[in-house]
Design an enzyme around this catalytic site. Structure first.
Site, short mmCIF file in Angstrom:
data_model
loop_
_atom_site.label_atom_id
_atom_site.label_comp_id
_atom_site.label_asym_id
_atom_site.label_seq_id
_atom_site.Cartn_x
_atom_site.Cartn_y
_atom_site.Cartn_z
N HIS A 128 13.63 28.61 25.04
CA HIS A 128 12.58 29.02 25.97
C HIS A 128 12.92 30.36 26.60
CE1 HIS A 128 15.44 26.35 28.01
NE2 HIS A 128 15.28 27.11 29.07
N HIS B 6 12.33 32.43 30.05
CA HIS B 6 11.89 32.37 31.45
C HIS B 6 11.19 33.68 31.82
CE1 HIS B 6 14.38 28.92 33.00
NE2 HIS B 6 15.18 29.25 31.99
P1 5GP Z 1 17.34 26.39 31.35
O1 5GP Z 1 18.19 25.90 32.49
O2 5GP Z 1 17.59 25.56 30.11
O3 5GP Z 1 17.39 27.85 31.08
O4 5GP Z 1 15.85 26.14 31.81
C1 5GP Z 1 15.21 24.91 31.74
C2 5GP Z 1 14.07 24.96 32.70
O5 5GP Z 1 13.19 23.89 32.41
C3 5GP Z 1 14.48 24.81 34.17
O6 5GP Z 1 14.10 25.97 34.89
C4 5GP Z 1 13.73 23.57 34.63
O7 5GP Z 1 13.19 23.70 35.92
C5 5GP Z 1 12.62 23.43 33.60
N1 5GP Z 1 12.20 22.07 33.35
C6 5GP Z 1 13.00 21.01 33.11
N2 5GP Z 1 12.27 19.90 32.92
C7 5GP Z 1 10.98 20.28 33.04
C8 5GP Z 1 9.73 19.57 32.95
O8 5GP Z 1 9.68 18.37 32.71
N3 5GP Z 1 8.60 20.29 33.13
C9 5GP Z 1 8.62 21.62 33.40
N4 5GP Z 1 7.44 22.21 33.57
N5 5GP Z 1 9.76 22.33 33.49
C10 5GP Z 1 10.91 21.66 33.32
#
Ligand code: 5GP
Ligand code: ZN
Length: 142
Positions: A102, A104
């Site tokens: 993903h 951001h």
């Molecule tokens: P990472 O930490 O892997 O870069 O980002 C994962 C992101 O996914 C986090 O910012 C977290 O808030 C978001 N996230 C995790 N679970 C969910 C969910 O069920 N729905 C949404 N909309 N975002 C999520």
């Protein structure tokens, strides 16, 4: 254990769990990050499950990255952000918590808006010769 079967973002793609989508086409979905680090914080993901940037097929990367400018501009227009951080975390050390690639999009509103990225610079420690050597070594792996 992380796989397509228990992947929360695959479930969002299939609308098996709710999300607030701002964009969708045949290959890509963008939806609001639940954490809203700043107002309008959005994730852009491929429908294809890939763990992170290392495992992203080139054609999937092309599909995802080509949607990013229009999503970024839409967020900017709606929120009035004065800047934006665009980032993707790969593996735990980099802060990855969901193992489905993903990007951001974190709109910025000021220095104390909730987002902070801190990094040190080491220009003084790298000569032109060292940089040349490092670049040629990385190049061998491309
Ligand atoms: P990472 O930490 O892997 O870069 O980002 C994962 C992101 O996914 C986090 O910012 C977290 O808030 C978001 N996230 C995790 N679970 C969910 C969910 O069920 N729905 C949404 N909309 N975002 C999520
Ligand atoms: Zn997935």
């Amino acid at each position: 254990m992380h796989s397509e079967d228990n992947c929360i973002f695959c479930k969002i793609v299939k609308s098996e769990i709710p999300s607030h989508k701002v964009y969708e086409d045949d290959e890509v979905v963008a939806f609001l990050d639940i954490s809203q680090v700043t107002n309008g914080h959005t994730l852009v993901i491929p429908k294809h499950h890939a763990r992170n940037i290392y495992e992203l097929p080139e054609h999937v990367a092309a599909d995802v990255f080509q949607t990013v400018p229009k999503i970024a501009n839409a967020i900017q227009r709606e929120t009035g952000a004065i800047g934006m951080n665009v980032l993707s975390n790969a593996e735990e050390i980099a802060g990855q918590t969901v193992y489905h690639f993903h990007i951001h999009l974190i709109p910025r509103f000021g220095h104390d808006d909730g987002f902070g990225a801190k990094w040190e610079t080491h220009m003084d420690e790298y000569s032109q010769e060292t940089l040349k050597q490092l670049a040629s070594q990385i190049k061998q792996h491309v």
